[in-house]
Design a protein around this motif. Structure first.
Motif, short mmCIF file in Angstrom:
data_model
loop_
_atom_site.label_atom_id
_atom_site.label_comp_id
_atom_site.label_asym_id
_atom_site.label_seq_id
_atom_site.Cartn_x
_atom_site.Cartn_y
_atom_site.Cartn_z
N LEU A 37 0.62 -1.01 -0.20
CA LEU A 37 0.22 -0.47 0.00
C LEU A 37 0.72 1.09 0.18
CD1 LEU A 37 -3.23 1.06 0.91
CD2 LEU A 37 -2.40 0.79 2.18
N VAL A 38 0.32 2.27 -0.89
CA VAL A 38 0.98 3.53 -0.91
C VAL A 38 -0.10 4.40 -0.54
CG1 VAL A 38 2.31 2.97 -3.13
CG2 VAL A 38 -0.05 4.11 -3.14
N MET A 39 0.20 5.55 0.50
CA MET A 39 -0.86 6.01 1.21
C MET A 39 -0.86 6.99 -0.13
SD MET A 39 1.57 8.40 3.71
CE MET A 39 1.94 6.63 5.43
N TYR A 53 6.93 10.60 -7.45
CA TYR A 53 8.64 10.14 -6.29
C TYR A 53 8.31 9.54 -4.84
CZ TYR A 53 13.29 9.52 -3.94
OH TYR A 53 15.06 8.78 -3.65
N ASN A 54 6.81 8.78 -4.50
CA ASN A 54 5.91 8.37 -3.41
C ASN A 54 5.51 7.16 -4.34
OD1 ASN A 54 3.55 8.52 -1.74
ND2 ASN A 54 5.24 6.97 -1.57
N PHE A 55 4.69 6.98 -5.67
CA PHE A 55 4.31 6.13 -6.02
C PHE A 55 5.18 5.31 -6.72
CE2 PHE A 55 1.28 9.05 -6.45
CZ PHE A 55 0.17 8.53 -5.00
N ALA A 56 6.00 5.79 -8.03
CA ALA A 56 7.37 5.09 -8.83
C ALA A 56 8.06 3.99 -7.84
CB ALA A 56 7.44 6.56 -9.81
N PRO A 57 9.38 4.22 -7.50
CA PRO A 57 9.70 3.22 -6.94
C PRO A 57 9.25 2.21 -5.83
CG PRO A 57 10.58 5.78 -6.77
CD PRO A 57 9.03 5.68 -7.23
N ALA A 58 7.55 2.83 -5.60
CA ALA A 58 7.48 1.81 -4.83
C ALA A 58 6.69 0.99 -5.86
CB ALA A 58 5.80 2.64 -3.73
N ASP A 59 6.13 1.23 -6.73
CA ASP A 59 5.37 0.39 -7.22
C ASP A 59 6.42 -1.27 -7.32
OD1 ASP A 59 3.75 -0.81 -9.16
OD2 ASP A 59 4.82 -0.42 -10.98
N VAL A 60 8.21 -0.81 -8.13
CA VAL A 60 8.99 -1.40 -7.96
C VAL A 60 8.81 -2.56 -6.73
CG1 VAL A 60 11.29 -1.21 -8.21
CG2 VAL A 60 10.37 -0.01 -9.58
N LEU A 540 -5.03 -9.26 5.57
CA LEU A 540 -4.33 -7.92 6.35
C LEU A 540 -4.44 -8.30 8.24
CD1 LEU A 540 -8.18 -5.68 6.67
CD2 LEU A 540 -5.78 -5.33 6.00
N PRO A 541 -2.93 -7.34 8.55
CA PRO A 541 -2.74 -6.23 8.06
C PRO A 541 -1.82 -6.13 6.94
CG PRO A 541 -1.57 -7.04 10.51
CD PRO A 541 -2.15 -8.37 9.18
N VAL A 542 -1.48 -4.70 7.04
CA VAL A 542 -0.52 -4.44 5.24
C VAL A 542 0.29 -4.91 5.46
CG1 VAL A 542 0.26 -2.28 4.41
CG2 VAL A 542 -2.77 -2.33 5.27
N ASN A 543 0.96 -4.94 4.98
CA ASN A 543 2.64 -5.87 4.85
C ASN A 543 3.59 -4.30 4.74
OD1 ASN A 543 0.59 -8.14 3.31
ND2 ASN A 543 2.37 -9.45 5.47
N MET A 544 3.56 -4.21 4.03
CA MET A 544 4.09 -2.64 3.78
C MET A 544 3.63 -1.37 3.27
SD MET A 544 7.27 -1.19 3.80
CE MET A 544 8.53 -2.80 4.27
N TYR A 545 3.68 -0.27 3.70
CA TYR A 545 3.15 0.62 3.84
C TYR A 545 3.82 1.71 2.99
CZ TYR A 545 -0.75 4.43 4.35
OH TYR A 545 -1.27 5.25 4.97
N ILE A 546 3.84 2.82 2.19
CA ILE A 546 4.80 3.54 1.74
C ILE A 546 4.16 4.93 1.83
CG2 ILE A 546 6.52 4.00 0.14
CD1 ILE A 546 6.68 0.87 -1.33
N GLY A 547 4.92 5.92 2.16
CA GLY A 547 4.14 6.85 2.46
C GLY A 547 5.25 7.99 3.21
N GLY A 580 4.56 -3.32 8.53
CA GLY A 580 5.99 -3.01 7.61
C GLY A 580 5.90 -0.81 7.31
N LEU A 581 6.57 -0.63 7.27
CA LEU A 581 6.84 1.68 7.21
C LEU A 581 7.84 1.54 6.80
CD1 LEU A 581 4.48 3.63 7.26
CD2 LEU A 581 5.88 4.10 9.62
N TYR A 582 7.44 2.39 5.26
CA TYR A 582 9.61 3.16 5.14
C TYR A 582 8.83 4.42 4.07
CZ TYR A 582 13.28 3.31 2.28
OH TYR A 582 14.85 3.56 1.88
N HIS A 583 9.79 4.95 4.93
CA HIS A 583 9.21 6.40 4.24
C HIS A 583 10.39 7.58 2.85
CE1 HIS A 583 7.10 7.15 7.35
NE2 HIS A 583 7.34 7.12 8.46
N GLN A 584 9.85 7.78 2.54
CA GLN A 584 10.66 7.81 1.01
C GLN A 584 11.21 9.20 0.93
OE1 GLN A 584 7.19 8.27 0.36
NE2 GLN A 584 6.46 10.23 -0.21
#
Length: 830
Positions: A37-39, A53-60, A540-547, A580-584
């Motif tokens: 999931l992306v924000m 920049y949030n969406f494209a690398p997260a899609d990779v 659920l829950p979300v495995n990886m959240y990026i934002g 999981g959470l990752y901040h770009q």
């Protein structure tokens, strides 16, 4: 034929959509589900490169997980309610709904040009009645269980937006949306009881794979303080002033007390206060300030002595004065503090200004034997200019002289507790979440007020309470919602007594809608439930959240609250929304500042997609620098990526023209095979760790070597395309078909390169003697060291802690834990 990204990309986007390639998981049932999931974006208009920049690398990352055999879902939607859309609609003289949905249509088209893995059949829009029906349903569940309530509370009021704001939405005493100075008002509001979950919110952080900085920010915002509540007797009265402190060891140095302007002492002991006039003037001025303005460290601390009142210090019976000061807040602790100017800078400055005693009771070094009952009054020369707030040994503290301050906290507390003058206590900084908004464009609060029955919830069968389309949606001068002017909306029947009643006209904070959207994605068309139990259990829950990290306190904290509440109410079987959470990082505009519409420095991706293709834009954003740091947008930098993609296209075309027999007889097959295996491992590991820039560097090296070898095998090219597929989905799909790896004429979902598995590698072919060990300090990359691949955790710790770079960041802080991942990284957490 030359590489034509514009033609290729449109073709494959169309075919992927026709075949619903991403609308459902392709893997077998025995494979593990993975929720990526992306924000989701706010529907404010055109997307800019910062969004990409949030969406494209997260899609990779999502594509890579899919190729690794996971059943991946990666949904997309729009955060559509709220002040920005309403303010923009007012500015452009257009209805908020018209403005919002026009923007959504535009943004959806832009997102589709990215060629992302999004399953558009799962799209949610928070301003659709089919969505906010369940936002209202959740409000009702919280209300029925005592987690939603109405109260007359001090609020942050924005005079420009004409609505109240939660504390989290006030930055430097200004509205985060419009930048206007915020005023303080007391208004009846709806709140969520997030404070019921303070300990759970703190303890839950331990198990999450989140950046340490984010966890720390949430801990600080919740602000748990363990200490003692102390009773100070007010002279000539029965009134005892209670004070909470975490540093009871400094109590002998308490030389005055300070109470908040809202403290009940002014009503209970008003007749004893000799300067009640100046006191009441001060109380009136304090009402106009926000909490943040009051506790700000900037500027002089104001305060007035309450004449006629004196308190007794319970440890030595010394008479001490009492002040009122607005830097003390009524809702923290007991609304009063014990001031120890020698050991608190705020108290020190205040004492200097009012010429109050400063008594040192904690000394950094042991200068008094523990057997000594009393010691002479000692005031360090260092205290002439600043307070000492560290640990040490007690002085000027009677029987406790010479004792370590940490030990004294327990001993003094227990001593006073036996005299019924103190008790152990815990307090939190976190306040309940104020959700009422006096604006139009938001989810209506499903409550009805009846003169006879009071507040009554709307029956669930009548949901949703639909937001009506009204002509005059501008905020009112009185600070009431514009919905209050709609008689057809307001006037209704009481569900309880069937008499005349009125609807609540405030709408909900937009953060309520975004706090649970991740749940709706898994079952967006369900009209009977917000999501079926089976789908909840499956995904659920979300495995990886990026934002972005800017949502650390607001959105992430609120989402965690919603999840825990729904878990307690037995609607879901997990307690944390995002494992999981990752901040770009941040993309900077050409002016060197963060790319933002408010700064006027945004760059549209559309022109670059039209000129160079989406694959080139995607890859450049991945290559621009470490994903958690970002960097400046440099339009000329994309040309290098374009040349690389051209080179790949040419390489594959060259191999395609050669016979299979010729390509199988490569003289350098052994070296190429070794490089291929090494690249498979490195690119896979780098994507897994969000190191997209170094993964692309490896691919560039591989392409250079393959280009030198004119007799490449088909299998080598097949591997190259699979490794490149997450980064350049359109080009690799085109070349996959050209090479005959699937049937182009009868393209099926199963034939797509994006439904193939990630290639395997043989580690024996490239056994590494040395690796680059990534060194993180509190989750941030600070160093890279070349070490033996077999290095142990113990040796890695010793090496890292001996280097100046690590010491620069750690300084003399205590290291709490060390995380070591062999052959990858070491993370020092302090």
């Amino acid at each position: 034929m030359n590489y034509n990204p514009q033609k290729i990309e449109k073709k494959w986007q169309r075919r992927w959509e026709e075949k619903n390639i991403y609308s459902r998981p392709f893997r077998r049932k025995e494979k593990k589900n993975f929720y990526h999931l992306v924000m989701f974006p706010y529907s404010s208009g055109d997307l800019h490169i910062g969004h990409w920049y949030n969406f494209a690398p997260a899609d990779v990352y999502a594509r890579f997980k899919r190729m690794k055999g996971f059943n991946v879902i990666s949904p997309m939607g729009f955060d559509a309610f709220g002040l920005p859309a309403e303010n923009a609609a007012i500015k452009h003289r257009i209805h908020p709904k018209t403005w919002t949905y026009k923007n959504i249509n535009r943004m959806r088209k832009q997102l589709k040009t990215m060629g992302a893995i999004y399953d558009w059949s799962r799209e949610v829009i928070t301003s659709d009645p089919s969505y906010y029906k369940w936002t209202q349903w959740m409000f009702l569940q919280l209300y029925k269980n005592g987690l939603a309530y109405r109260a007359n509370v001090p609020c942050n009021f924005c005079p420009s937006c004409k609505t109240v704001l939660a504390n989290e939405q006030v930055i430097d005493n200004k509205c985060e949306r419009c930048g206007t100075e915020v005023e303080q008002k007391k208004i009846e509001q709806w709140l969520f009881k997030i404070t019921d979950y303070t300990d759970d919110l703190l303890n839950g952080l331990k198990k999450l794979d989140w950046p340490e900085k984010t966890k720390t920010m949430q801990k600080n915002w919740i602000g748990k303080s363990e200490g003692w509540t102390i009773k100070f007797q007010i002279l000539n009265s029965k009134f005892q002033l209670e004070v909470f402190t975490t540093r009871i060891d400094t109590l002998f140095g308490c030389t005055y007390l300070v109470v908040a302007p809202e403290h009940p002492i002014f009503k209970k002991l008003k007749s004893k206060i000799s300067n009640i006039g100046p006191i009441e003037d001060y109380l009136e001025k304090s009402k106009k300030k926000t909490d943040r303005e009051r506790i700000s460290e900037i500027g002089q601390k104001t305060g007035v002595q309450i004449k006629g009142l004196m308190a007794l210090n319970p440890v030595n019976q010394e008479k001490i004065p009492i002040f009122v000061a607005d830097y003390v807040l009524i809702h923290y602790g007991k609304g009063a503090i014990m001031a120890v100017p020698a050991h608190d800078q705020r108290d020190f400055d205040f004492a200097k200004k009012h010429n109050l005693s400063i008594i040192e009771v904690i000394h950094p070094k042991s200068i008094v034997k523990s057997s000594v009952k009393k010691a002479p009054l000692l005031v360090s020369s260092e205290l002439e200019h600043s307070a000492y707030d560290g640990e040490g040994f007690l002085i000027n503290s009677d029987r406790f002289n010479g004792m370590r301050s940490l030990d004294a906290r327990k001993r003094i507390g227990e001593w006073l507790e036996r005299q019924n003058k103190a008790k152990k206590d815990v307090y939190y900084r976190l306040r309940d979440w104020l959700i009422s908004r006096q604006r139009y464009w938001g989810c209506p609060i499903p409550m009805i007020y009846c003169q006879k029955c009071g507040w009554v919830p709307v029956p669930e069968k009548e949901l949703p309470v639909v937001l009506p389309r009204i002509k005059n949606f501008k905020p009112t001068k009185e600070g009431r919602s514009p919905l209050a002017n709609s008689k057809t909306f307001v006037n209704t029947t009481c569900p309880k007594c069937k008499g005349p009643a009125k609807r609540e006209t405030d709408t909900m904070d937009t953060f309520v809608c975004s706090s649970w959207y991740y749940l709706r994605y898994i079952d967006p068309r369900n009209d009977k439930q917000f999501a079926s139990k089976k789908k909840i259990d499956d995904w659920l829950p979300v495995n990886m959240y990026i934002g972005g990290a800017e949502h650390t306190v607001l959105h992430l904290l609120y989402s965690r609250f919603f999840t825990k509440a729904l878990n307690d109410l037995k609607y879901i079987n997990f307690k944390e929304p995002f494992l999981g959470l990752y901040h770009q990082g941040t993309i900077l505009g050409l002016d060197g500042q963060k790319m933002s519409k408010s700064k006027g420095n945004v760059v549209s991706p559309d022109l670059f997609v039209q000129k160079y293709g989406a694959d080139a834009v995607r890859m450049y954003l991945c290559f621009i620098g470490p994903y958690d740091r970002g960097g400046p947008w440099n339009p000329s930098g994309i040309l290098g990526i374009c040349r690389f993609l051209d080179k790949v296209y040419t390489l594959v075309e060259t191999v395609k023209t050669k016979s299979q027999e010729e390509t199988e007889n490569s003289q350098d097959a052994k070296e190429i095979n070794k490089l291929l295996n090494k690249t498979i491992q490195k690119v896979g590991d780098d994507i897994e760790n969000f190191q997209f820039n170094t993964a692309i560097s490896c691919l560039m090296i591989l392409v250079n070597e393959l280009s030198k070898n004119v007799r490449n095998k088909y299998s080598d090219i097949q591997t190259l395309l699979l490794l490149l597929a997450p980064f350049a989905p359109h080009l690799t799909e085109e070349l996959w078909q050209k090479m005959g790896f699937s049937n182009l004429k009868d393209f099926k979902s199963a034939n797509s390169i994006h439904n193939q598995l990630w290639p395997k590698y043989n580690p024996k072919l490239f056994k590494q003697s040395k690796i680059q060990l990534i060194v993180q300090i509190n989750g941030k990359v600070r160093d890279r060291i070349e070490v033996k691949s077999s290095i142990s955790k113990q040796d890695a710790e010793k090496l890292v802690l001996s280097r100046d770079i690590a010491n620069k960041w750690i300084k003399n802080r205590e290291v709490k834990k060390i995380i070591f991942i062999p052959k990858k990284l070491i993370n020092i957490v302090y």
